[in-house]
Design a protein around this motif. Sequence first.
Motif, PDB file in Angstrom:
ATOM      1  N   CYS A 127      56.365 -25.684-112.891  1.00 24.17           N
ATOM      2  CA  CYS A 127      56.997 -24.809-111.904  1.00 24.17           C
ATOM      3  C   CYS A 127      56.886 -23.347-112.313  1.00 24.17           C
ATOM      4  CB  CYS A 127      58.458 -25.194-111.722  1.00 24.17           C
ATOM      5  SG  CYS A 127      58.679 -26.769-110.890  1.00 24.17           S
ATOM      6  N   LEU A 128      57.032 -23.065-113.588  1.00 29.93           N
ATOM      7  CA  LEU A 128      56.905 -21.690-114.058  1.00 29.93           C
ATOM      8  C   LEU A 128      55.491 -21.158-113.861  1.00 29.93           C
ATOM      9  CD1 LEU A 128      59.026 -21.787-117.320  1.00 29.93           C
ATOM     10  CD2 LEU A 128      59.591 -20.684-115.164  1.00 29.93           C
ATOM     11  N   ILE A 129      54.488 -21.989-114.094  1.00 32.16           N
ATOM     12  CA  ILE A 129      53.098 -21.583-113.895  1.00 32.16           C
ATOM     13  C   ILE A 129      52.853 -21.267-112.419  1.00 32.16           C
ATOM     14  CG2 ILE A 129      50.710 -22.417-113.923  1.00 32.16           C
ATOM     15  CD1 ILE A 129      51.463 -23.939-116.512  1.00 32.16           C
ATOM     16  N   VAL A 130      53.336 -22.124-111.536  1.00 32.50           N
ATOM     17  CA  VAL A 130      53.167 -21.902-110.105  1.00 32.50           C
ATOM     18  C   VAL A 130      53.886 -20.628-109.675  1.00 32.50           C
ATOM     19  CG1 VAL A 130      53.767 -22.806-107.819  1.00 32.50           C
ATOM     20  CG2 VAL A 130      52.794 -24.322-109.550  1.00 32.50           C
ATOM     21  N   LEU A 131      55.082 -20.396-110.188  1.00 30.66           N
ATOM     22  CA  LEU A 131      55.831 -19.201-109.845  1.00 30.66           C
ATOM     23  C   LEU A 131      55.106 -17.931-110.290  1.00 30.66           C
ATOM     24  CD1 LEU A 131      58.461 -18.017-108.702  1.00 30.66           C
ATOM     25  CD2 LEU A 131      59.402 -18.199-111.015  1.00 30.66           C
ATOM     26  N   VAL A 132      54.563 -17.937-111.496  1.00 34.43           N
ATOM     27  CA  VAL A 132      53.830 -16.772-111.999  1.00 34.43           C
ATOM     28  C   VAL A 132      52.596 -16.514-111.140  1.00 34.43           C
ATOM     29  CG1 VAL A 132      52.426 -15.937-113.933  1.00 34.43           C
ATOM     30  CG2 VAL A 132      54.680 -16.916-114.357  1.00 34.43           C
ATOM     31  N   GLN A 133      51.884 -17.562-110.753  1.00 26.81           N
ATOM     32  CA  GLN A 133      50.706 -17.403-109.910  1.00 26.81           C
ATOM     33  C   GLN A 133      51.081 -16.835-108.538  1.00 26.81           C
ATOM     34  OE1 GLN A 133      47.489 -17.683-110.596  1.00 26.81           O
ATOM     35  NE2 GLN A 133      48.026 -18.116-112.717  1.00 26.81           N
ATOM     36  N   MET A 134      52.185 -17.298-107.972  1.00 26.64           N
ATOM     37  CA  MET A 134      52.615 -16.784-106.673  1.00 26.64           C
ATOM     38  C   MET A 134      52.986 -15.304-106.759  1.00 26.64           C
ATOM     39  SD  MET A 134      54.847 -20.007-105.299  1.00 26.64           S
ATOM     40  CE  MET A 134      55.545 -19.090-103.952  1.00 26.64           C
ATOM     41  N   ILE A 135      53.652 -14.920-107.825  1.00 28.80           N
ATOM     42  CA  ILE A 135      54.029 -13.514-108.001  1.00 28.80           C
ATOM     43  C   ILE A 135      52.783 -12.653-108.167  1.00 28.80           C
ATOM     44  CG2 ILE A 135      55.134 -11.900-109.598  1.00 28.80           C
ATOM     45  CD1 ILE A 135      57.257 -14.085-110.071  1.00 28.80           C
ATOM     46  N   ARG A 136      51.819 -13.115-108.938  1.00 32.47           N
ATOM     47  CA  ARG A 136      50.580 -12.357-109.134  1.00 32.47           C
ATOM     48  C   ARG A 136      49.817 -12.189-107.825  1.00 32.47           C
ATOM     49  NH1 ARG A 136      48.039 -14.714-114.778  1.00 32.47           N
ATOM     50  NH2 ARG A 136      49.592 -13.761-116.155  1.00 32.47           N
ATOM     51  N   ARG A 137      49.732 -13.250-107.021  1.00 35.04           N
ATOM     52  CA  ARG A 137      49.022 -13.147-105.759  1.00 35.04           C
ATOM     53  C   ARG A 137      49.723 -12.205-104.786  1.00 35.04           C
ATOM     54  NH1 ARG A 137      46.730 -19.172-104.286  1.00 35.04           N
ATOM     55  NH2 ARG A 137      45.458 -19.367-106.167  1.00 35.04           N
ATOM     56  N   ALA A 138      51.051 -12.259-104.765  1.00 41.75           N
ATOM     57  CA  ALA A 138      51.806 -11.363-103.874  1.00 41.75           C
ATOM     58  C   ALA A 138      51.619  -9.907-104.313  1.00 41.75           C
ATOM     59  CB  ALA A 138      53.272 -11.734-103.895  1.00 41.75           C
ATOM     60  N   ARG A 139      51.601  -9.672-105.611  1.00 44.08           N
ATOM     61  CA  ARG A 139      51.412  -8.305-106.120  1.00 44.08           C
ATOM     62  C   ARG A 139      49.998  -7.808-105.809  1.00 44.08           C
ATOM     63  NH1 ARG A 139      51.613  -7.500-112.349  1.00 44.08           N
ATOM     64  NH2 ARG A 139      52.045  -9.667-112.020  1.00 44.08           N
ATOM     65  N   ASP A 140      49.011  -8.668-105.925  1.00 42.01           N
ATOM     66  CA  ASP A 140      47.621  -8.269-105.640  1.00 42.01           C
ATOM     67  C   ASP A 140      47.433  -7.948-104.152  1.00 42.01           C
ATOM     68  OD1 ASP A 140      46.966  -8.572-108.279  1.00 42.01           O
ATOM     69  OD2 ASP A 140      46.048 -10.543-108.045  1.00 42.01           O
ATOM     70  N   ARG A 141      48.121  -8.647-103.286  1.00 40.48           N
ATOM     71  CA  ARG A 141      48.010  -8.379-101.855  1.00 40.48           C
ATOM     72  C   ARG A 141      48.588  -7.023-101.494  1.00 40.48           C
ATOM     73  NH1 ARG A 141      49.772 -14.235 -99.441  1.00 40.48           N
ATOM     74  NH2 ARG A 141      47.930 -15.354-100.155  1.00 40.48           N
ATOM     75  N   LYS A 142      49.647  -6.613-102.164  1.00 41.26           N
ATOM     76  CA  LYS A 142      50.274  -5.330-101.862  1.00 41.26           C
ATOM     77  C   LYS A 142      49.419  -4.168-102.322  1.00 41.26           C
ATOM     78  CE  LYS A 142      55.003  -6.972-102.027  1.00 41.26           C
ATOM     79  NZ  LYS A 142      56.311  -6.889-102.698  1.00 41.26           N
ATOM     80  N   VAL A 143      48.655  -4.352-103.398  1.00 42.46           N
ATOM     81  CA  VAL A 143      47.831  -3.271-103.945  1.00 42.46           C
ATOM     82  C   VAL A 143      46.673  -2.975-103.018  1.00 42.46           C
ATOM     83  CG1 VAL A 143      46.321  -2.625-105.849  1.00 42.46           C
ATOM     84  CG2 VAL A 143      48.503  -3.736-106.312  1.00 42.46           C
ATOM     85  N   MET A 144      46.058  -3.984-102.449  1.00 39.85           N
ATOM     86  CA  MET A 144      44.873  -3.800-101.614  1.00 39.85           C
ATOM     87  C   MET A 144      45.176  -3.323-100.269  1.00 39.85           C
ATOM     88  SD  MET A 144      42.506  -6.978-102.554  1.00 39.85           S
ATOM     89  CE  MET A 144      41.783  -7.152-104.135  1.00 39.85           C
TER      90      MET A 144
END
Length: 46
Positions: free
Chosen positions: A29-46
């Motif tokens: 669950c922690l791995i999935v949560l970290v991946q979701m946070i990273r993807r959300a952060r990458d979407r905001k940058v672009m």
Amino acid sequence: MDFIERLFGVSPDGGNGTFELLLLTLPLCLIVLVQMIRRARDRKVM
């Protein structure tokens, strides 16, 4: 995960395997949560 019961002489979940399941699912669950946070952060940058 019988080693916990043998090492400490206590069964945290009464021997039904719940504790072992928690040890398996919590990191997943922690791995999935970290991946979701990273993807959300990458979407905001672009």
